[in-house]
Design a protein around this motif. Structure first.
Motif, PDB file in Angstrom:
ATOM      1  N   SER A 118       0.830  -1.204   0.000  1.00  0.00           N
ATOM      2  CA  SER A 118       0.000   0.000   0.000  1.00  0.00           C
ATOM      3  C   SER A 118       0.861   1.248   0.000  1.00  0.00           C
ATOM      4  N   PHE A 119       1.924   1.235   0.796  1.00  0.00           N
ATOM      5  CA  PHE A 119       2.792   2.409   0.878  1.00  0.00           C
ATOM      6  C   PHE A 119       3.526   2.635  -0.433  1.00  0.00           C
ATOM      7  N   VAL A 120       4.116   1.584  -0.998  1.00  0.00           N
ATOM      8  CA  VAL A 120       4.928   1.747  -2.206  1.00  0.00           C
ATOM      9  C   VAL A 120       4.057   2.135  -3.399  1.00  0.00           C
ATOM     10  N   HIS A 121       2.934   1.467  -3.562  1.00  0.00           N
ATOM     11  CA  HIS A 121       2.072   1.809  -4.695  1.00  0.00           C
ATOM     12  C   HIS A 121       1.512   3.221  -4.540  1.00  0.00           C
ATOM     13  N   GLY A 122       1.187   3.623  -3.321  1.00  0.00           N
ATOM     14  CA  GLY A 122       0.702   4.978  -3.120  1.00  0.00           C
ATOM     15  C   GLY A 122       1.756   6.022  -3.384  1.00  0.00           C
ATOM     16  N   LEU A 123       3.046   5.687  -3.138  1.00  0.00           N
ATOM     17  CA  LEU A 123       4.139   6.633  -3.332  1.00  0.00           C
ATOM     18  C   LEU A 123       4.574   6.721  -4.787  1.00  0.00           C
ATOM     19  N   LEU A 124       4.680   5.574  -5.451  1.00  0.00           N
ATOM     20  CA  LEU A 124       5.203   5.544  -6.813  1.00  0.00           C
ATOM     21  C   LEU A 124       4.129   5.628  -7.879  1.00  0.00           C
ATOM     22  N   GLN A 125       2.880   5.388  -7.517  1.00  0.00           N
ATOM     23  CA  GLN A 125       1.793   5.486  -8.483  1.00  0.00           C
ATOM     24  C   GLN A 125       0.746   6.462  -7.977  1.00  0.00           C
ATOM     25  N   PRO A 126       1.100   7.743  -7.887  1.00  0.00           N
ATOM     26  CA  PRO A 126       0.170   8.722  -7.298  1.00  0.00           C
ATOM     27  C   PRO A 126      -0.880   9.197  -8.287  1.00  0.00           C
ATOM     28  N   TRP A 127      -1.515   8.263  -8.966  1.00  0.00           N
ATOM     29  CA  TRP A 127      -2.534   8.635  -9.933  1.00  0.00           C
ATOM     30  C   TRP A 127      -3.868   8.825  -9.233  1.00  0.00           C
ATOM     31  N   SER A 128      -4.516   9.917  -9.570  1.00  0.00           N
ATOM     32  CA  SER A 128      -5.819  10.185  -8.980  1.00  0.00           C
ATOM     33  C   SER A 128      -6.880   9.348  -9.673  1.00  0.00           C
ATOM     34  N   VAL A 129      -7.880   8.978  -8.915  1.00  0.00           N
ATOM     35  CA  VAL A 129      -8.985   8.209  -9.482  1.00  0.00           C
ATOM     36  C   VAL A 129      -9.891   9.085 -10.339  1.00  0.00           C
ATOM     37  N   THR A 130      -9.833  10.408 -10.150  1.00  0.00           N
ATOM     38  CA  THR A 130     -10.731  11.306 -10.863  1.00  0.00           C
ATOM     39  C   THR A 130     -10.583  11.219 -12.376  1.00  0.00           C
ATOM     40  N   PRO A 131      -9.357  11.203 -12.949  1.00  0.00           N
ATOM     41  CA  PRO A 131      -9.260  11.055 -14.413  1.00  0.00           C
ATOM     42  C   PRO A 131      -9.883   9.756 -14.923  1.00  0.00           C
ATOM     43  N   VAL A 132      -9.776   8.684 -14.139  1.00  0.00           N
ATOM     44  CA  VAL A 132     -10.384   7.417 -14.556  1.00  0.00           C
ATOM     45  C   VAL A 132     -11.902   7.566 -14.632  1.00  0.00           C
ATOM     46  N   ILE A 133     -12.481   8.199 -13.611  1.00  0.00           N
ATOM     47  CA  ILE A 133     -13.932   8.415 -13.599  1.00  0.00           C
ATOM     48  C   ILE A 133     -14.341   9.335 -14.746  1.00  0.00           C
TER      49      ILE A 133
END
Length: 690
Positions: free
Chosen positions: A163-178
């Motif tokens: 959770s920590f690593v993916h949150g740090l290295l993949q800081p993509w917001s869910v808003t563009p996906v929506i």
């Protein structure tokens, strides 16, 4: 694109590395490296289990969002607590112990299948953890407490790390996906409606429009993830749910407008003014969403003005024209509002206009839940676990506990599938293909490795490659068995051991667990997709019948969203159902339109004279009887002639009433019911036709 062209282009597309998929694989590998380092540093008993948990947790296809750490940790703690409470107290009664653990796992799967939100992670992890902790120690439960603490520590380290690593290295917001999904829905809806208004909608397009309902449901599932989005979300949950409600409204309105146009064109050519309005609407739908938002209001006003035009006397074609214009106006207004909200989703928080405050206090998009299907999944899981343990105990197989644990783990993973056997077959194939790689690592590479750092470097090529496969949607289902086979076969412990007999026994336990799961799936879970879809359609029929019944409470607020959700669930199953299946005869969009017409009539009862109220009640009574009969028998029963008589009587009563308005909601609802239930019936004889 032809199938041969797609097949030919697939290998080349796989050779092109996607930076985002590569970053996902790298993030998972870094999390795995951190987990292994912590496990070896603090002498955790089974580092391999912590490593496997990393890749079980880091699944990019789970809604394309970060793992729900709190739900997973809560599920682990719940499963561990149950294991500590049950196993020691029933150690002298193995039959009862197996029964209790199977019942617990089945209950967890029942709740996971029923929930259909990220909370399902909690129930799934509770089932996983209790199976993994309990089954290997059913024959020797003395150390279950120490073992449970160790498993919780290992899984917790893995989940926190990933959770920590993916949150740090993949800081993509869910808003563009929506935003992307909502924009795609609007584009597809505009294209289909434009073609439908040109009367070029085919059966293929009919199936395509049903799949739009699945996008509406998925959008609501995405909204649930917004509170855990790290970046300041430009889209709040309320805004996304507002978009979802608008999109859910667009679907039945567009299909209703197309239906009225078909019936009106069948009677006579369109008059010039209406034909021009339809062509202008089609031209408006061809514009980008920004221009639709800017020019849609004037077009909707034209539609309503034409709908309110009174003709004396009224003819059936006048009612159809008014119904078409009103539905077009409502569709245009819903499309404009959806464009506004989607445009607001794509803007930055600073540039967003102030959102209109809604008085609605809905906190979620209601989901249709089927207790019968969830109970079937839970019962099948519990039965499978009891069979595994029975065979293990009767054969006195030394590795039977590991087989039972693997089988329970795999059974829980695929509990939501209608027919998991084909997927499990591919799971077995991926496992068998990975055994040579595991053997190469175990007997040729690892004996020359010294230290945790060198171990991590040595594992990098295999873990990065399989992690990249996990990020490819078409291949992601094969990644988990590859990880499981490689990691479990290597059996990372505090001291390296390369024993061929142990390697073979562990491999047989994995393969045996998968084969046993496939056998049980074929016996208990090979449910035809048509059977599942029919259950959903029957549920919709029953609710329409209940909503039309005057003896039942009138609660229409969430009905449309639940009907759209059922339509979305049915769409995926309809795609694989046989073309000749009677299931295709059930028009979910027609049912959706009828349900909305029932709501309009019930809301109008208090606004019409008493004689008309009696006629409308007769119509509602007929609708309730028809759909309750369909729900009981599970068949698309034809509507009776008495219902057509009641509808025509109510239409005639409203047309001859003083100050009759062709655009009255109840009159439009009656016209819609007649068009949907009796599309081939002759035009009714009303005042203008007499």
């Amino acid at each position: 694109m032809p199938a041969t062209a797609r097949t030919a282009s697939l290998p080349w597309s796989l050779l092109l590395l996607d930076p985002q998929k590569l970053l996902f694989s790298l993030s998972s590998f870094i999390a795995a490296a951190i987990t292994l380092a912590i496990a070896f540093e603090f002498s955790l008993p089974r580092p391999w289990w912590a490593l496997l948990t990393v890749y079980v947790t880091a699944q990019p296809m789970a809604g394309a969002f970060r793992p729900k750490m709190l739900y997973r940790l809560g599920g682990i703690l719940t499963g561990a607590t149950v294991s500590i409470l049950v196993v020691p107290n029933l150690q002298h009664a193995p039959e009862l112990l197996v029964l209790c653990m199977a019942a617990w796992t089945g209950l967890c799967i029942y709740l996971a299948v029923l929930d259909r939100t990220p909370r399902a992670f909690l129930f799934q992890m509770a089932a996983f953890s209790s199976a993994v902790i309990s089954f290997p120690y059913l024959d020797d439960p003395a150390d279950v407490f120490t073992t449970t603490i160790s498993r919780v520590e290992e899984m917790t380290v893995a989940i926190v790390s990933v959770s920590f690593v993916h949150g740090l290295l993949q800081p993509w917001s869910v808003t563009p996906v929506i935003h992307g999904r909502a924009s795609s829905f609007l584009a597809h809806a505009s294209r289909w409606t434009r073609e439908a208004l040109a009367q070029r909608h085919t059966r293929l397009e009919y199936e395509h429009r049903r799949t739009l309902a699945a996008d509406v449901t998925e959008l609501g599932m995405m909204a649930i993830h917004l509170p855990s989005d790290q970046r300041p979300a430009s889209a709040g949950r309320r805004m996304v749910l507002g978009v979802q409600k608008q999109l859910a409204t667009i679907l039945p309105l567009a299909s209703a407008a197309a239906n009225r146009l078909d019936m009106l064109s069948a009677l006579a050519p369109l008059d010039p003014e209406l034909a021009r309005l339809v062509e202008d609407t089609r031209a408006w739908l061809a514009k980008p969403a920004e221009l639709q938002y800017a020019t849609g209001h004037e077009l909707a006003i034209r539609c309503r003005k034409l709908a309110e035009r009174k003709e004396q006397p009224l003819f059936w074609r006048d009612l159809l024209r008014s119904s078409l214009c009103v539905r077009m106006a409502e569709f245009i207004e819903a499309q404009v509002e959806a464009c506004r909200l989607v445009q607001q989703l794509g803007s930055t928080p600073a540039s967003q206009p102030k959102m209109k405050q809604s008085r609605e206090r809905d906190k979620s998009f209601p989901l249709a839940r089927d207790h019968g299907l969830a109970m079937l999944a839970g019962l099948a899981t519990a039965t499978a676990i009891m069979l595994y343990c029975t065979v293990w105990i009767l054969l006195a197989w030394p590795n039977g506990s590991a087989t039972a644990a693997f089988a329970a783990l795999i059974t829980c993973s695929f509990a939501t599938q209608d027919d998991p056997a084909p997927v499990l077959g591919r799971y077995l194939g991926a496992t068998l293909l990975t055994f040579p790689l595991a053997a190469f690592y175990l007997f040729a590479v690892l004996p020359r490795v010294d230290g945790c750092a060198m171990l991590i470097v040595t594992l990098a090529p295999a873990l990065l490659a399989i992690g990249y496969i996990q990020a490819i949607p078409a291949l992601s289902a094969r990644a988990l068995p590859m990880f499981s086979c490689l990691i479990v076969a290597l059996g990372f412990l505090d001291r390296f051991i390369a024993d061929f007999a142990t390697f073979i026994n562990v491999g047989l336990a994995q393969v045996g667990g998968i084969i046993a799961t496939i056998a049980v799936a074929k016996l208990f879970r090979s449910v035809n997709v048509s059977w599942t879809a029919k259950r959903m359609i029957r549920g919709n029929w029953i609710e329409i019948g209940q909503m039309a019944s005057m003896a039942r409470p009138f609660r229409p607020a969430h009905w449309t969203s639940m009907a759209v959700d059922r339509l979305g669930q049915t769409a995926a199953r309809m795609a694989v159902a046989e073309g000749s299946d009677a299931l295709h005869a059930a028009d979910g969009l027609a049912d959706l339109r009828i349900g909305r017409n029932v709501i309009a009539i019930r809301r109008s009862l208090s606004t019409v004279p008493t004689p008309i109220q009696a006629a409308l009640r007769d119509v509602l009574e007929g609708i309730a009887g028809l759909f309750q009969s369909r729900g009981r028998q599970g068949e698309l029963l034809p509507p009776p002639a008495s219902l057509l008589t009641s509808i025509d009587k109510a239409i005639g009563a409203m047309c001859v009433a003083e100050q009759a308005e062709p655009s009255h909601p109840a009159l439009l609802a009656l016209v819609g019911m007649r068009c949907n239930l009796f599309p081939t019936a002759h035009a009714p004889r009303i005042a203008g036709d007499a």
